[in-house]
Design an enzyme around this catalytic site. Structure first.
Site: not given
Ligand code: PCA
Length: 210
Positions: A89, A152, A176
């Site tokens: 991410e 998250c 993730h």
């Protein structure tokens, strides 16, 4: 507070690795399974913790863990939608916004995580070289724009904000992992644990202080 001497299990980089418990009625969370596998291997200098999939408790939890354990590196894992492999991410958004209730039944729509805080924080992991290194080892890894706007992302933003606010020299990033579905076989926990270990090792060796 100064870190206690024994807190540095490795003379290199002290790592905090986190994951989440199962949510949204799913039986398992890949991130928790992978974290338990990495923990079982007793990797030097890696401390692990599972966070509840709840905005409030996960947010306070990550801050407490960083404060108590004084890591140099924080790698946060969650279960996402990626078809296979790791989803690295790029940014954490200052936004809680999901129709899904968290595990405490709380729904948050269009809410800033830190009112007046920056709209986003970049991951401070070396994502592009990391993706290349993973791919070179045959690990499926993709870059992703952001971690969504559910728990998250909440934890990612909260960690980045805490570290930025206190000007701590702590590299922080979110990854993730895939989720199993009826259509897909269960994710390969052993292979994912290898990949996560490789991420930690790569970041430790490529980390530039400051
Ligand atoms: N995934 C959810 C929350 C917990 C998890 O593992 C998310 O992507 O926000």
């Amino acid at each position: 507070a100064a870190p206690t001497p024994h807190a540095r299990a490795s003379p290199g980089v002290n790592t905090l690795l986190t994951a989440f418990d199962a949510f949204a009625g799913m039986a398992r969370n890949t991130s928790e399974d992978v974290l338990r596998e990495v923990a079982r291997r007793k990797v030097r200098g890696v401390e692990d913790a599972v966070l509840p999939t709840e905005y409030a408790r996960a947010g306070s939890g990550i801050v407490r863990l960083i404060g108590e354990r004084s890591p140099d590196l924080v790698v946060m894992l969650g279960m996402g939608r990626a078809a296979a492999g790791l989803q690295l991410e790029r940014v954490a958004l200052n936004l809680d916004d999901s129709t899904s209730p968290d595990n405490a039944g709380e729904v948050r729509r269009a809410m800033p995580i830190v009112p007046g805080g920056p709209a986003a924080y970049w991951s401070t992991l070396p994502l592009d070289p990391l993706a290349e290194a993973l791919q070179a080892r045959g690990v499926s890894a993709v870059l992703s724009r952001d971690a969504g706007a559910f728990v998250c992302n909440h934890v990612f933003y909260t960690a980045r904000h805490f570290v930025a606010d206190r000007q701590l020299d702590v590299a922080c990033g979110f990854v993730h992992l895939p989720r199993g579905t009826d259509q897909r076989p269960r994710p390969d926990v052993t292979a994912l644990a290898d990949a996560v270990e490789h991420c930690i090792e790569f970041v430790r060796t490529h980390r530039t202080p400051g």
